[in-house]
Design a protein around this motif. Structure first.
Motif, PDB file in Angstrom:
ATOM      1  N   MET A   1    -120.351  72.768 -31.709  1.00  0.00           N
ATOM      2  CA  MET A   1    -120.782  71.511 -31.136  1.00  0.00           C
ATOM      3  C   MET A   1    -119.830  71.133 -29.999  1.00  0.00           C
ATOM      4  N   ARG A   2    -120.385  70.722 -28.901  1.00  0.00           N
ATOM      5  CA  ARG A   2    -119.578  70.161 -27.818  1.00  0.00           C
ATOM      6  C   ARG A   2    -119.305  68.703 -28.165  1.00  0.00           C
ATOM      7  N   ILE A   3    -118.065  68.297 -27.933  1.00  0.00           N
ATOM      8  CA  ILE A   3    -117.673  66.908 -28.149  1.00  0.00           C
ATOM      9  C   ILE A   3    -117.022  66.437 -26.860  1.00  0.00           C
ATOM     10  N   THR A   4    -117.530  65.347 -26.307  1.00  0.00           N
ATOM     11  CA  THR A   4    -116.925  64.801 -25.096  1.00  0.00           C
ATOM     12  C   THR A   4    -116.117  63.569 -25.464  1.00  0.00           C
ATOM     13  N   ILE A   5    -114.942  63.477 -24.870  1.00  0.00           N
ATOM     14  CA  ILE A   5    -114.074  62.313 -25.030  1.00  0.00           C
ATOM     15  C   ILE A   5    -113.903  61.728 -23.636  1.00  0.00           C
ATOM     16  N   SER A   6    -114.530  60.600 -23.401  1.00  0.00           N
ATOM     17  CA  SER A   6    -114.465  59.934 -22.103  1.00  0.00           C
ATOM     18  C   SER A   6    -113.829  58.567 -22.305  1.00  0.00           C
ATOM     19  N   GLY A   7    -113.423  57.941 -21.204  1.00  0.00           N
ATOM     20  CA  GLY A   7    -112.872  56.608 -21.325  1.00  0.00           C
ATOM     21  C   GLY A   7    -112.027  56.213 -20.143  1.00  0.00           C
ATOM     22  N   THR A   8    -111.397  55.092 -20.302  1.00  0.00           N
ATOM     23  CA  THR A   8    -110.591  54.503 -19.242  1.00  0.00           C
ATOM     24  C   THR A   8    -109.213  55.170 -19.166  1.00  0.00           C
ATOM     25  N   PRO A   9    -108.575  55.156 -17.987  1.00  0.00           N
ATOM     26  CA  PRO A   9    -107.238  55.733 -17.849  1.00  0.00           C
ATOM     27  C   PRO A   9    -106.243  55.046 -18.798  1.00  0.00           C
ATOM     28  N   GLY A  10    -105.453  55.859 -19.483  1.00  0.00           N
ATOM     29  CA  GLY A  10    -104.429  55.327 -20.373  1.00  0.00           C
ATOM     30  C   GLY A  10    -104.946  54.880 -21.733  1.00  0.00           C
ATOM     31  N   SER A  11    -106.208  55.135 -22.036  1.00  0.00           N
ATOM     32  CA  SER A  11    -106.791  54.662 -23.295  1.00  0.00           C
ATOM     33  C   SER A  11    -106.458  55.545 -24.486  1.00  0.00           C
ATOM     34  N   GLY A  12    -105.978  56.752 -24.237  1.00  0.00           N
ATOM     35  CA  GLY A  12    -105.664  57.666 -25.328  1.00  0.00           C
ATOM     36  C   GLY A  12    -106.657  58.794 -25.473  1.00  0.00           C
ATOM     37  N   ARG A  82    -113.030  61.208 -17.753  1.00  0.00           N
ATOM     38  CA  ARG A  82    -113.659  59.891 -17.649  1.00  0.00           C
ATOM     39  C   ARG A  82    -115.179  59.938 -17.708  1.00  0.00           C
ATOM     40  N   LEU A  83    -115.785  60.964 -17.103  1.00  0.00           N
ATOM     41  CA  LEU A  83    -117.243  61.027 -17.035  1.00  0.00           C
ATOM     42  C   LEU A  83    -117.851  62.212 -17.778  1.00  0.00           C
ATOM     43  N   THR A  84    -117.103  62.902 -18.614  1.00  0.00           N
ATOM     44  CA  THR A  84    -117.636  64.117 -19.245  1.00  0.00           C
ATOM     45  C   THR A  84    -118.864  63.832 -20.095  1.00  0.00           C
ATOM     46  N   GLY A  85    -118.891  62.712 -20.787  1.00  0.00           N
ATOM     47  CA  GLY A  85    -120.072  62.378 -21.586  1.00  0.00           C
ATOM     48  C   GLY A  85    -121.302  62.242 -20.725  1.00  0.00           C
ATOM     49  N   TRP A  86    -121.156  61.519 -19.635  1.00  0.00           N
ATOM     50  CA  TRP A  86    -122.284  61.306 -18.740  1.00  0.00           C
ATOM     51  C   TRP A  86    -122.688  62.611 -18.058  1.00  0.00           C
ATOM     52  N   MET A  87    -121.702  63.401 -17.638  1.00  0.00           N
ATOM     53  CA  MET A  87    -122.011  64.642 -16.929  1.00  0.00           C
ATOM     54  C   MET A  87    -122.733  65.644 -17.830  1.00  0.00           C
ATOM     55  N   THR A  88    -122.328  65.740 -19.087  1.00  0.00           N
ATOM     56  CA  THR A  88    -123.011  66.664 -19.998  1.00  0.00           C
ATOM     57  C   THR A  88    -124.427  66.166 -20.291  1.00  0.00           C
ATOM     58  N   LYS A  89    -124.585  64.863 -20.386  1.00  0.00           N
ATOM     59  CA  LYS A  89    -125.924  64.305 -20.612  1.00  0.00           C
ATOM     60  C   LYS A  89    -126.828  64.607 -19.417  1.00  0.00           C
ATOM     61  N   ARG A  90    -126.305  64.364 -18.233  1.00  0.00           N
ATOM     62  CA  ARG A  90    -127.062  64.607 -17.005  1.00  0.00           C
ATOM     63  C   ARG A  90    -127.452  66.082 -16.877  1.00  0.00           C
TER      64      ARG A  90
END
Length: 143
Positions: A1-12, A82-90
Motif C-alpha cells: 500500500m502506498r501511504i502519503t504523508i503531507s502537511g505544513t512545514p515543520g508539522s512533523g 506537502r502535496l504528495t497526497g494530492w499528486m497521487t490522487k491526481r
C-alpha cells in the motif's frame, strides 16, 4: 500500500513518514529531497531555488512528475511531501493519504531546533515558504 504523508512545514510529517516507513519496512520517498537535490545541482539555496521555480514552472512540474514516476514503481511505499497526497490522487495512484499539521508556534519550534535560527527569522522564513508554496499550488493545480 502506498501511504502519503503531507502537511505544513515543520508539522512533523518527515518524522512520521520516516518512522512509518521503518516500522512497515517500506521504501521512503521524499518530495522535499527531490527539490533539495535540484537546488543543490544548481548551486542554489532552497529560498533562491523556490523563487527560481516560480519563474520556471516547467521545472516545478518536472520535479512533481519525478515524484509521481518514482511512486509508480512501488506498490508499497511511504511518500512524504506537502502535496504528495494530492499528486497521487491526481495521478490516480491508490494510496492511503494523511495530512499533518500543528500550531504555528510548534512548527516554528521544530524548525528552529532543526535549523538553529532565531524565532523571528524562522517565523519569517516559514511564512515566506508557505506563501510561495501556496501560490504555486494554486497556480499549477488550483489547490
Amino acid at each position: 500500500m502506498r501511504i502519503t504523508i503531507s502537511g505544513t512545514p515543520g508539522s512533523g510529517k518527515s518524522t512520521l513518514a520516516k518512522r512509518l516507513a521503518k516500522k512497515l519496512g517500506y521504501p521512503y520517498l521524499n518530495a522535499g529531497q527531490i527539490f533539495r537535490d535540484a537546488a543543490t545541482k544548481r548551486e542554489m539555496t532552497l529560498a533562491k531555488f523556490a523563487v527560481y521555480v516560480e519563474a520556471h514552472p516547467e521545472l516545478d512540474r518536472k520535479l512533481d512528475a519525478a515524484l509521481v514516476a518514482r511512486a509508480r514503481t512501488y506498490d508499497d511505499a511511504v511518500l512524504e511531501g506537502r502535496l504528495t497526497g494530492w499528486m497521487t490522487k491526481r495521478a490516480r495512484l491508490p494510496a492511503f493519504r494523511i495530512w499533518v499539521t500543528a500550531r504555528e508556534s510548534t512548527r516554528v519550534d521544530r524548525i528552529m531546533e532543526r535549523e538553529h535560527g532565531t524565532r523571528a527569522e524562522t517565523l519569517r522564513k516559514l511564512k515566506e515558504r508557505a506563501t510561495g508554496q501556496a501560490r504555486r499550488s494554486n497556480k499549477y493545480y488550483a489547490i
